[in-house]
Design an enzyme around this catalytic site. Sequence first.
Site, short mmCIF file in Angstrom:
data_model
loop_
_atom_site.label_atom_id
_atom_site.label_comp_id
_atom_site.label_asym_id
_atom_site.label_seq_id
_atom_site.Cartn_x
_atom_site.Cartn_y
_atom_site.Cartn_z
N LYS A 142 82.25 27.56 17.15
CA LYS A 142 80.70 28.53 16.47
C LYS A 142 80.16 27.38 15.35
O LYS A 142 79.55 27.84 14.93
CB LYS A 142 81.54 29.70 15.91
CG LYS A 142 80.33 30.26 15.00
CD LYS A 142 81.28 31.87 14.59
CE LYS A 142 80.11 32.90 12.76
NZ LYS A 142 79.24 32.43 13.46
N SER A 200 69.33 51.51 7.25
CA SER A 200 70.20 50.66 6.21
C SER A 200 69.10 50.03 5.22
O SER A 200 67.78 49.64 5.79
CB SER A 200 70.49 50.01 7.05
OG SER A 200 69.80 48.82 8.54
N GLU A 207 73.00 52.64 3.08
CA GLU A 207 73.92 51.94 3.49
C GLU A 207 74.64 51.04 2.77
O GLU A 207 75.37 50.04 3.88
CB GLU A 207 74.16 51.70 5.14
CG GLU A 207 73.30 53.30 5.62
CD GLU A 207 73.04 53.12 7.20
OE1 GLU A 207 73.84 52.00 7.79
OE2 GLU A 207 72.16 54.11 7.56
N ARG A 215 77.27 33.36 18.34
CA ARG A 215 77.58 35.22 17.35
C ARG A 215 79.10 35.12 17.98
O ARG A 215 79.29 35.15 19.56
CB ARG A 215 76.39 35.49 17.60
CG ARG A 215 75.55 35.65 16.58
CD ARG A 215 76.19 36.45 15.64
NE ARG A 215 75.20 37.85 15.53
CZ ARG A 215 74.31 38.44 14.99
NH1 ARG A 215 73.56 37.60 13.77
NH2 ARG A 215 74.05 39.57 14.97
N TRP A 259 81.56 49.79 21.05
CA TRP A 259 81.47 48.86 20.84
C TRP A 259 82.77 48.60 19.68
O TRP A 259 82.81 47.26 19.41
CB TRP A 259 80.51 48.76 19.17
CG TRP A 259 78.31 48.46 20.15
CD1 TRP A 259 78.55 47.99 21.25
CD2 TRP A 259 78.19 48.50 19.21
NE1 TRP A 259 77.08 48.11 21.22
CE2 TRP A 259 76.57 48.63 20.05
CE3 TRP A 259 77.40 48.88 17.95
CZ2 TRP A 259 75.51 48.54 20.04
CZ3 TRP A 259 75.92 49.03 17.80
CH2 TRP A 259 75.19 48.66 18.39
N ASP A 315 73.77 58.04 14.78
CA ASP A 315 73.17 56.91 15.57
C ASP A 315 73.28 56.47 17.19
O ASP A 315 74.95 56.57 16.84
CB ASP A 315 72.88 55.54 15.02
CG ASP A 315 71.80 55.92 14.09
OD1 ASP A 315 71.23 55.63 13.68
OD2 ASP A 315 73.14 54.76 12.69
N GLU A 362 73.34 51.39 27.38
CA GLU A 362 73.95 50.27 27.75
C GLU A 362 75.44 50.21 28.06
O GLU A 362 75.76 49.93 28.92
CB GLU A 362 74.51 48.60 26.33
CG GLU A 362 75.17 49.54 25.22
CD GLU A 362 75.14 48.65 24.26
OE1 GLU A 362 73.91 48.23 24.01
OE2 GLU A 362 76.11 47.64 23.73
N GLU A 421 62.84 52.20 19.05
CA GLU A 421 62.21 51.34 19.17
C GLU A 421 61.45 51.91 19.78
O GLU A 421 60.80 52.15 21.23
CB GLU A 421 63.07 50.72 19.66
CG GLU A 421 62.42 48.66 19.59
CD GLU A 421 61.26 48.33 20.46
OE1 GLU A 421 60.25 47.80 20.73
OE2 GLU A 421 61.73 48.79 21.83
N HIS A 455 62.43 43.29 13.72
CA HIS A 455 63.33 42.07 13.59
C HIS A 455 62.21 41.02 13.76
O HIS A 455 63.29 40.23 13.48
CB HIS A 455 63.95 42.02 15.51
CG HIS A 455 64.24 42.97 15.87
ND1 HIS A 455 63.98 44.29 16.22
CD2 HIS A 455 65.54 43.33 16.25
CE1 HIS A 455 65.02 45.45 16.43
NE2 HIS A 455 65.98 44.73 16.27
N1 GLN Z 1 71.32 53.42 10.70
C1 GLN Z 1 71.28 52.27 11.61
C2 GLN Z 1 70.98 51.27 10.36
O1 GLN Z 1 70.00 51.24 10.04
C3 GLN Z 1 71.59 52.44 12.68
C4 GLN Z 1 71.41 51.01 13.05
C5 GLN Z 1 71.03 50.34 14.93
O2 GLN Z 1 70.16 51.41 15.10
N2 GLN Z 1 71.76 49.66 15.28
O3 GLN Z 1 70.86 50.11 9.99
#
Ligand code: GLN
Length: 763
Positions: free
Chosen positions: A21, A438, A489, A520, A566, A604, A610, A670, A699
């Site tokens: 890395k 966040s 957050e 990563r 995760w 969330d 996935e 999204e 993004h």
């Molecule tokens: N609440 C989280 C944030 O806003 C959601 C992150 C995510 O969807 N991966 O960062």
Amino acid sequence: MSFAKAGNLGFPRMGGQRELKFALESYWSGKSGESSLLTIAQGLRANHWRLQRDAGIETPPSNDFSLYDHVLDMAATLGAVPARFMHTGGPVTHQTYFAMARGAQNAKAMEMTKWFDTNYHYVVPEFEPGMRYQLLSTKAVADYLEAKALGIETRPVLLGPASFVLLGKPTDASVARGQVLQAILPLYEELLSRLQVVGAEWVQIDEPCLCLDLDHDAEEIFREAYEALYRGSGLPKLMLTTYFGELGANLDLALSLGTAGVHIDLVRAPQQLTALLAKAPRELYLSLGLVDGRNVWRTDLGKAVALLESATMVLGVDQIQVAPSCSLLHAPFDLDAERKLDTSVRSWMAFAKQKLAEVALLAHAINGRVVIQNQLDENALLIASRKSSPLIHEQEVERRVRAIDGTMLRRRNPYPVRREQQARELSLPLFPTTTIGSFPQTAEVRKTRAAFRNGKIDQQAYDTFVEKETERCIRFQERIGIDVLVHGEFERNDMVEYFGEQLHGFVFSENGWVQSYGSRCVKPPIIYGDVSRPHPMTVRWSTYAQSLSKLPVKGMLTGPVTILQWSFVRDDQPRSQTCQQIALAIRDEVADLEAAGIKVIQIDEPAIREGLPLRRTDWPEYLNWSIQAFRLASSGVRDNTQIHTHMCYSEFNDIIDSIVEMDADVISIECSRSRMELLDAFHRVRYPNGIGPGVYDIHSPRIPEDGEIKDLLNKALEVLTPQQLWVNPDCGLKTRGWKEVELALTNMVETAAGLRTAIEAQT
Ligand code: GLN
Ligand code: ZN
């Protein structure tokens, strides 16, 4: 005398200290040159081969190492370089290789996607019209010879031609996968024969797609591929390597391909051994994946020996290889590097290095080495101690799981009733605006958290800092006119780790990194025991933020399925049960937030999709327990408390019924990149609850232009009712800078206001 062998399918690439890395990142940033990167990579390969050999693996794999990704390696090997990278022939340079992975000035990066159901991501090969496939690299040969020069005989690994073709994607309807296959088969043949010439007796040919549902065309790809390869003579023996599930309906196909050896995953699918043994030709060389390559737990060697024995009753021991279930790429490197783990929990664990020792031990055991008995006994004791350990079992948690009943999985009233009550409670305008949670995690935020963790500043100084950031965030949202606020957050490092650290039943390793993509790595929390919540986790920051404003501030939680997905999950009970325990903990948190006056709570669940099993037949069961877990977490509230959920994707077509079942009052998804087309699924089922289709892509640093958001909202209104529509970005803003966020959100709020006025004027 004949013996079973100890084998391996692949080893983590990064190195114990993530050397790769840091070498990659230093090379990319221009701090160091190519030769220094290559020297470090070569050193890692040498170390890893020696380590494997010392662990008792006679013929470790080679060419499993990659500077970025093994699928990308195969694309570069076969000359599948998209035209935008302007490759003019000859070997693909490192510059071009990394441009394919990461993009360059005028060429966007190739797409990345999840490697089956792991958290590793591969670079998706692109098949363009007129692409000229040719053998551009013989990295596989070079790596084999590199090991040989160290005195180590290896088994080269290649991603098989069928999986390569199936995992890539034609960029144009005029390109057929079958044609791509025909073009690359001679190149595979040439590569294999070169490997044979330099001395490779066996090649591991990875065909994980054999563990997926295959349609007729895909089956044909497999047949054609291996028929062609077997017309060639002077090739090494092929070990057809499958993993991540069972061959199932593809068993006959796999055996019909005529390879000298087959590897199967007996951790994910122990039941497939019997079926395979019943059909295996007498001379088949069988590799048994008995040690979990994807988890951190010690193997129950007694169970593994039993499977092994049932194989040796049918095939001779000399036709058996013991191996991990899949490449150890998905396991952390070395448990010996962990100094802080609880000693009992640690005694139940095995990382990649320890897993190889288990493989070797199993091979010795089946070869009848008497000395092994102590080690088997020791393993049996550890496995038993884990089963009965009070560290793992919390009676109260197990009682609560048993006591879950239907009423806990349902809101008190159906959505239309709740909707009215929430409208009264919150009095929100049409097209309410909000964000996903966040706000920018600036260098200062990260630095201050690090300082707190290292003991450089105390709790009070840290809390004061977080309070200040939170207040700034609240004031900012008020100023630009957001309707439902978030606290930002700032106190969180990661959306799963933050909760895992506060829950019982989790441990954190210091060095348990696994590659996610390229350079990563992630260090997933480890769930070892029953999960419970000793104290509220988010109430302090949510109530603090709420105390600053008259507007509603959303409570922000990570859902049970995402926390499960995760993390490394305990393997001594079904995942569904662990998920229920997490859901109960989140349910308690939801109740505490509600009691503390929080009126909107977001849970969330970006990982629900996935988590879908690889085989369709397994979907209903998974969707059933995962949706129930979300409902268990979210249903304990009053009707007038509004539950939101968020998902970072919008492919809902095939799981839309489950999304409806979640019954969240509002879902944010999204949508901007697909230009709202993916709302069709919601339209088709007449989804009744609130929806916030993301109106701009977080993004990218690009600020959405005025008209853009408006167009998207108008498109959304073609399929949704005005009363349903929420206005929000695609995802959390933590990777963005304040300047961009300010401009983008201001546009968003103004656009929503404009639309509101327009609609109200109409009615
Ligand atoms: N609440 C989280 C944030 O806003 C959601 C992150 C995510 O969807 N991966 O960062
Ligand atoms: Zn998201």
